[in-house]
Design a protein around this motif. Structure first.
Motif, PDB file in Angstrom:
ATOM      1  N   GLN A   1      42.056  49.988  36.584  1.00 30.64           N
ATOM      2  CA  GLN A   1      42.534  48.845  35.965  1.00 30.64           C
ATOM      3  C   GLN A   1      41.550  47.925  35.996  1.00 30.64           C
ATOM      4  N   ARG A   2      40.712  47.579  36.939  1.00 36.18           N
ATOM      5  CA  ARG A   2      39.583  46.634  37.047  1.00 36.18           C
ATOM      6  C   ARG A   2      38.307  47.169  36.044  1.00 36.18           C
ATOM      7  N   MET A   3      38.176  48.540  36.063  1.00 31.65           N
ATOM      8  CA  MET A   3      36.803  48.805  35.002  1.00 31.65           C
ATOM      9  C   MET A   3      37.382  48.760  33.853  1.00 31.65           C
ATOM     10  N   PHE A   4      38.529  49.017  33.376  1.00 33.55           N
ATOM     11  CA  PHE A   4      38.714  49.083  32.039  1.00 33.55           C
ATOM     12  C   PHE A   4      39.551  47.824  31.576  1.00 33.55           C
ATOM     13  N   GLY A   5      39.760  46.616  32.426  1.00 33.04           N
ATOM     14  CA  GLY A   5      40.394  45.360  31.986  1.00 33.04           C
ATOM     15  C   GLY A   5      39.248  44.910  30.979  1.00 33.04           C
ATOM     16  N   ALA A   6      40.006  43.603  30.724  1.00 38.58           N
ATOM     17  CA  ALA A   6      39.229  42.755  29.833  1.00 38.58           C
ATOM     18  C   ALA A   6      38.327  41.653  30.336  1.00 38.58           C
ATOM     19  N   ASP A   7      38.294  41.627  31.661  1.00 33.58           N
ATOM     20  CA  ASP A   7      37.343  40.543  32.279  1.00 33.58           C
ATOM     21  C   ASP A   7      35.937  41.438  32.744  1.00 33.58           C
ATOM     22  N   ASP A   8      34.890  41.084  31.973  1.00 34.55           N
ATOM     23  CA  ASP A   8      33.600  41.593  32.497  1.00 34.55           C
ATOM     24  C   ASP A   8      33.104  41.270  33.825  1.00 34.55           C
ATOM     25  N   ASP A   9      33.135  40.403  34.351  1.00 32.82           N
ATOM     26  CA  ASP A   9      32.951  39.784  35.527  1.00 32.82           C
ATOM     27  C   ASP A   9      33.466  40.702  36.917  1.00 32.82           C
ATOM     28  N   THR A  10      34.821  40.915  36.531  1.00 31.41           N
ATOM     29  CA  THR A  10      35.636  41.942  37.488  1.00 31.41           C
ATOM     30  C   THR A  10      34.986  43.434  37.242  1.00 31.41           C
ATOM     31  N   ARG A  11      34.731  43.699  35.842  1.00 25.72           N
ATOM     32  CA  ARG A  11      34.307  44.952  35.765  1.00 25.72           C
ATOM     33  C   ARG A  11      32.956  45.181  36.515  1.00 25.72           C
ATOM     34  N   GLN A  12      32.157  44.183  36.415  1.00 28.48           N
ATOM     35  CA  GLN A  12      30.813  44.449  37.074  1.00 28.48           C
ATOM     36  C   GLN A  12      30.833  44.616  38.537  1.00 28.48           C
ATOM     37  N   ARG A  13      31.875  43.471  39.071  1.00 28.47           N
ATOM     38  CA  ARG A  13      32.014  43.552  40.593  1.00 28.47           C
ATOM     39  C   ARG A  13      32.577  44.900  40.947  1.00 28.47           C
TER      40      ARG A  13
END
Length: 469
Positions: A60-72
């Protein structure tokens, strides 16, 4: 490529994807590098529900819309994978950061999603398939910084996939455990704790069926090479299962949302979640019905927890339920690393805090090895642990408790408040936990942690954190 407009987002809550993920996991485990890493480091045998929840949260974090969350999340996964390396039983090295291996893991998720749609009678259109492939390439690029270890185009992907299946996959121990042992011994999710007979009955029926369906869905060349059994009628059963799973998409969205279903399965009756009260009421009614049935037809009593609010575990229970996180029958560094990994994931720690926690657990492992490993084989067996239980709570374990308190206490005020407590334990304060002012102090936290980790107490907040499946 990410967020609510992506193709992946549309599949994430699709009930068919449960079957697809099992299939993808088997294909991952059949890769010798992945299989070896799973056997040595993963908690998927002893704590499968926790592992499933963490995997879905990560996706969910990796495919979510928030790029900062994905990078983290990508950075967290890279730190996690960088710690997983070693050699397999044939003395071949494995490394979870190997780019070709990581590309194969992503490839299995993509191909299994495509296969899921085909087997359920709704094959993807070419344009949709190409978009989905670009999204999985983006997923790999977020991890690796690039995606060139996957073929550039979809047309080039299929020969690559066939080659890996034909030349690299093996009948690994991890694959056999997933297919033939995991479902047979799958522990009950927390919501069904207390009903061992009910769970065992359902598992005895569903386990072999899921295993047979998964085998039937694997690529035929690999099935033949690995010597996997062909059972008459299973192909029809497999297609029927995918079709039936596809029909559940017409149920209300809240009923089939992956996060909701998993939350319900992993919901502890002691949680402050409003749904826990409903589940507790249902459990009470089921227990009353079971008591009535036993009056009519006497059966051997089911084992239950010891009386008293702070029941004690014996050494064997604590060893199996808490210390042996990987389920291999021994205590060694991967077990303690799994504890650090779970705590770091729950608290979403940054690299310095995560490193402090891992270092504290590493010091504890050295202390344990020195005190308990009497035969010098580099690991601690149950008999070694049971003979020296008091040695478990030494200075290094106290340091683990102190570091855990520090990383949980985000604002550094030397108190764990309600929000910080929920981040770690996923529930509200227990009645006997808080001190004056409604906080959890360092001394109380350390004492409770030591009491739990020395095996003296159960029914503490740490049970669902480290002991639940």
């Amino acid at each position: 490529m990410f967020g609510t407009g992506s193709q992946f987002h549309g599949f994430f809550n699709d009930p068919r994807w449960a079957l697809a993920v099992i299939r993808a996991t088997v294909l991952e485990a059949a890769h010798p590098q992945v299989g070896a890493a799973l056997i040595d480091n993963s908690t998927f045998v002893a704590h499968p529900w926790r592992r499933l929840r963490n995997t879905l949260t990560s996706l969910q974090r990796m495919f979510g819309a928030d790029d900062d969350t994905r990078q983290r999340e990508a950075a967290r996964l890279n730190r996690l994978h960088a710690r997983l390396h070693g050699t397999d039983p044939r003395n071949r090295p494995y490394d979870a950061m190997d780019p070709d291996t990581r590309a194969w893991v992503v490839a299995t998720l993509f191909e299994s999603t495509v296969t899921m749609c085909r087997l359920s009678g709704q094959p993807l259109e070419q344009r949709t398939m190409e978009q989905l492939y670009r999204e999985f390439q983006g997923f790999l690029a977020a991890l690796e910084g690039r995606a060139d270890h996957l073929p550039r185009t979809l047309d080039e992907f299929w020969p690559y996939y066939d080659r890996v299946v034909a030349e690299e996959l093996e009948n690994t121990e991890a694959m056999r455990i997933i297919l033939y042992k995991l479902f047979d011994h799958l522990p009950a999710p927390p919501v069904l704790n207390g009903f061992p007979a009910l769970w065992a009955t359902g598992r005895a029926v569903a386990g072999p069926v899921v295993g047979a369906i998964t085998v039937a869905s694997l690529p035929e060349p690999f099935r033949r090479r690995a010597g996997l059994p062909e059972i008459a009628g299973v192909q029809t059963l497999m297609q029927g299962a995918y079709l039936a799973a596809g029909l559940t998409r017409f149920l209300p969205e809240g009923w089939i949302k992956a996060e909701n279903v998993l939350d319900l399965l992993t919901l502890s009756p002691d949680s402050d979640d409003p749904r826990a009260r409903t589940i507790t009421a249902v459990r009470d009614q089921m227990k009353r019905a079971g008591a009535l049935i036993r009056l009519i037809t006497p059966l051997p009593p089911e084992p239950g927890p010891a009386s008293g609010g702070e029941a004690q575990r014996n050494a064997q229970e604590f060893f199996a339920e808490v210390l042996d996180q990987t389920g291999d029958g021994y205590l060694d560094w991967p077990d303690l690393a799994a504890m650090a990994r779970e705590l770091s994931s729950r608290l979403d720690l940054d690299e310095p805090e995560e490193t402090r926690l891992y270092a504290a657990y590493a010091d504890w492992w050295r202390e344990l090895q020195s005190a308990l490993d009497t035969d010098g084989d580099g690991r601690v067996g149950l008999h070694e642990y049971a003979a020296a239980v008091p040695s478990l709570a030494g200075p290094a374990l106290i340091r683990v408790a102190e570091v855990l308190f520090d990383v949980t206490d985000k604002n550094g005020d030397q108190r764990i408040d309600a929000d910080e407590y929920r981040a770690l334990f996923r529930t509200a304060f227990h009645r006997d936990t808080t001190e004056a002012g409604g906080t959890y102090g360092r001394s109380a936290f350390v004492n409770d942690f030591l009491s739990f980790m020395s095996g003296r107490r159960r029914t503490t907040p740490y049970d669902p954190l480290l002991a639940d499946a």
